[in-house]
Scaffold this active site. Structure first.
Site, PDB file in Angstrom:
ATOM      1  N   GLY A 196      -1.020   2.642  -1.836  1.00  0.00           N
ATOM      2  CA  GLY A 196      -2.359   2.349  -1.339  1.00  0.00           C
ATOM      3  C   GLY A 196      -2.641   0.860  -1.392  1.00  0.00           C
ATOM      4  O   GLY A 196      -1.724   0.033  -1.368  1.00  0.00           O
ATOM      5  N   SER A 197      -3.901   0.516  -1.496  1.00  0.00           N
ATOM      6  CA  SER A 197      -4.324  -0.881  -1.445  1.00  0.00           C
ATOM      7  C   SER A 197      -4.075  -1.587  -2.767  1.00  0.00           C
ATOM      8  O   SER A 197      -3.989  -0.962  -3.835  1.00  0.00           O
ATOM      9  CB  SER A 197      -5.808  -0.966  -1.094  1.00  0.00           C
ATOM     10  OG  SER A 197      -6.591  -0.528  -2.193  1.00  0.00           O
ATOM     11  N   VAL A 200      -7.058  -0.965  -5.343  1.00  0.00           N
ATOM     12  CA  VAL A 200      -6.965   0.276  -6.116  1.00  0.00           C
ATOM     13  C   VAL A 200      -5.730   0.258  -7.002  1.00  0.00           C
ATOM     14  O   VAL A 200      -5.737   0.809  -8.110  1.00  0.00           O
ATOM     15  CB  VAL A 200      -6.952   1.499  -5.174  1.00  0.00           C
ATOM     16  CG1 VAL A 200      -6.883   2.797  -5.975  1.00  0.00           C
ATOM     17  CG2 VAL A 200      -8.206   1.507  -4.295  1.00  0.00           C
ATOM     18  N   GLY A 201      -4.660  -0.395  -6.535  1.00  0.00           N
ATOM     19  CA  GLY A 201      -3.453  -0.495  -7.338  1.00  0.00           C
ATOM     20  C   GLY A 201      -3.698  -1.143  -8.691  1.00  0.00           C
ATOM     21  O   GLY A 201      -3.125  -0.736  -9.714  1.00  0.00           O
ATOM     22  N   GLU A 218       3.269   1.022  -4.599  1.00  0.00           N
ATOM     23  CA  GLU A 218       3.611   0.608  -3.243  1.00  0.00           C
ATOM     24  C   GLU A 218       2.305   0.184  -2.580  1.00  0.00           C
ATOM     25  O   GLU A 218       1.489   1.027  -2.206  1.00  0.00           O
ATOM     26  CB  GLU A 218       4.303   1.740  -2.480  1.00  0.00           C
ATOM     27  CG  GLU A 218       5.697   2.027  -3.012  1.00  0.00           C
ATOM     28  CD  GLU A 218       6.564   2.811  -2.049  1.00  0.00           C
ATOM     29  OE1 GLU A 218       6.031   3.379  -1.079  1.00  0.00           O
ATOM     30  OE2 GLU A 218       7.787   2.871  -2.271  1.00  0.00           O
TER      31      GLU A 218
END
Length: 474
Positions: A196-197, A200-201, A218
């Protein structure tokens, strides 16, 4: 806490505890038993691929052919690689013996980490959920899946598949919004795989740190595309156009901007325009009616991409192709932009949509300075027929992966480690590298005979001579 939320929290904990108890059983499964699990996924996918395609069309009008290529073929390719190689991956991997440990033999064994969590995104909702699941099962783990709530039809397909194929103590799936993800992240998983982004990571990594859970992230970022004057311009244009506008630009490894040598900029611009017409408007009826062009996933993301376009235009960018938008249809035409600057939001944030800035350059050094001022990208694309130029770019840049004279094809390459670096990701996936991410590489040394006991105290002259001898080989 509402009753329904409390019930869901309790259920999440119950499933986690059941998987933790079952993890010791799955850890002992043979290669044959794990292969059977993967074959169940393979058979289900092939039997229900039409239903999967229909789900993706419901979510964002993804063309059936595009689903076949980017979701079904890619997943099947990952399955075939695991099925063909799993027995070898699971065997002990012998390593050489250093001189001071003469008389021992050593190997690495890959053992499952345990209970794993896979949080997947909406842009490739099936592939980016099932690819890490394949790795998790191949490595002998249990898994809990949390697909995105933004692609509900695809999530429903995944839910039914998981329920049909697996018991909950082995593989379970929870739907819902960010609250569900947060509840899951409170638990002490042995490994977390997030796609994801970057925003958020960071939250996922902070949550994982509280339990010292290992992570694979990722993420994304602004993947540059470099085109020099020696490139095959027509081929470069087609490949850039495909990589950018497949899935309506909603791909983490899509070219985010193109830096092109000024002497060939106009040729490339014209060639990209022709490539887009050939792909999405061959009959001249308009891209809006093309059955080969997907849509933005929802109104929020349509508004986000439209805001990037509006901001760029307000600050002086010019549209040299496309630019048409239809809010009610979540349609944004393939758009080529020039005269962009670093002050524009689309040059600060990952675009994740069908806008492509075209930036001319004069010297290689100019490009290197520009890229060095930015975060390390998930991918770097180089278009050149000059080997020394290509080597120059490789030596002076950093990226998760690089493709020369094409875009995105590395993501389906099961023999390469695929993933980001720093801001664009942590860890790798695909094939053996995915298996490795979900495994603990356990080093084992077996003593048969040896010289180490001659190095024990007291440190006599004889012991000192042996140590001095060994130091010659340091």
């Amino acid at each position: 806490m509402a009753a329904s939320e409390l019930e869901n929290t309790v259920r999440i904990r119950d499933v986690f505890d059941a998987q933790r108890a079952f993890a010791s059983i799955t850890a002992l499964t043979s290669a044959g038993e794990r292969i059977e699990k993967l074959k169940k996924i393979q058979h289900y996918l092939l039997k229900n691929r039409d239903r999967l395609a229909a789900a993706l069309q419901t979510d964002f009008r993804k063309p059936v052919a595009e689903t076949a290529l980017t979701e079904i073929f890619s997943t099947h390719n990952e399955l075939k690689t695991a099925l063909s190689n799993l027995k070898h991956w699971m065997k002990p991997h012998p390593v050489a013996t250093p001189l001071p440990l003469l008389g021992t033999s050593s190997y690495v064994r890959y053992e499952p980490k345990g209970v794993t969590l896979i949080i997947s995104p909406w842009n490739y909702p099936f592939y980016l959920t099932i690819k890490p699941l394949i790795s998790a099962l191949a490595a002998g783990n249990t898994a809990i899946l949390k697909p995105s709530e933004l692609s509900p039809a695809s999530s429903a397909f995944l839910r039914e598949m998981v329920k049909t194929l697996f018991a909950e103590e082995e593989v379970a799936l929870f739907e819902g919004n960010a609250t569900v993800a947060q509840k899951l992240l409170e638990l002490p998983f042995d490994h977390i795989f997030f796609t994801g982004s970057s925003v958020v990571g960071k939250e996922v990594m902070m949550a994982a740190a509280r339990n010292l859970s290992s992570v694979t992230l990722e993420l994304g970022g602004k993947s540059p595309c470099l085109v020099d004057e020696t490139a095959d311009i027509d081929a470069a244009a087609r490949r850039i156009a495909w990589g950018k506008w497949v899935n309506n630009g909603q791909t983490c490894v899509a070219p985010d901007f193109v830096m092109v040598q000024r002497s060939v900029k106009d040729r490339l611009k014209k060639a990209i325009q022709e490539a887009v017409r050939g792909m999405y408007d061959p009959e001249g009826k308009g891209i809006a009616v093309s059955e080969s062009y997907a849509r933005i996933i929802n109104d929020h993301h349509f508004g986000r991409v439209k805001a990037l376009l509006d901001d760029a235009l307000e600050k002086g960018a010019t549209v040299t192709m496309g630019g048409q938008t239809v809010a009610g249809d979540r349609f944004i035409e393939p758009t080529l932009l020039e005269n962009v600057t670093s002050k524009m939001k689309l040059m600060q944030d990952e675009i994740f949509g069908p806008l492509l800035p075209l930036i001319p350059y004069d010297t290689r050094e100019e490009v290197i300075r520009f890229l060095a001022s930015r975060s390390k990208p998930l991918a770097l694309y180089i278009f050149s027929r000059n080997d020394s130029a290509t080597q120059y770019w490789l030596d002076r840049t950093t990226a998760g992966n690089t493709v020369i004279n094409d875009t995105m094809i590395h993501f389906a390459h099961t023999e390469l480690p695929v993933g980001g670096v720093n801001q664009s990701g942590i860890g790798k996936s695909n094939g053996f590298y995915g298996f490795q991410e979900f495994s603990n590489a356990r080093g084992v040394v077996k003593r048969q005979f040896g010289i180490t006991e001659y190095l024990y105290p007291p440190y006599s002259d004889k012991v000192k001579r042996i140590i001095q001898f060994l130091l010659k080989y340091v």
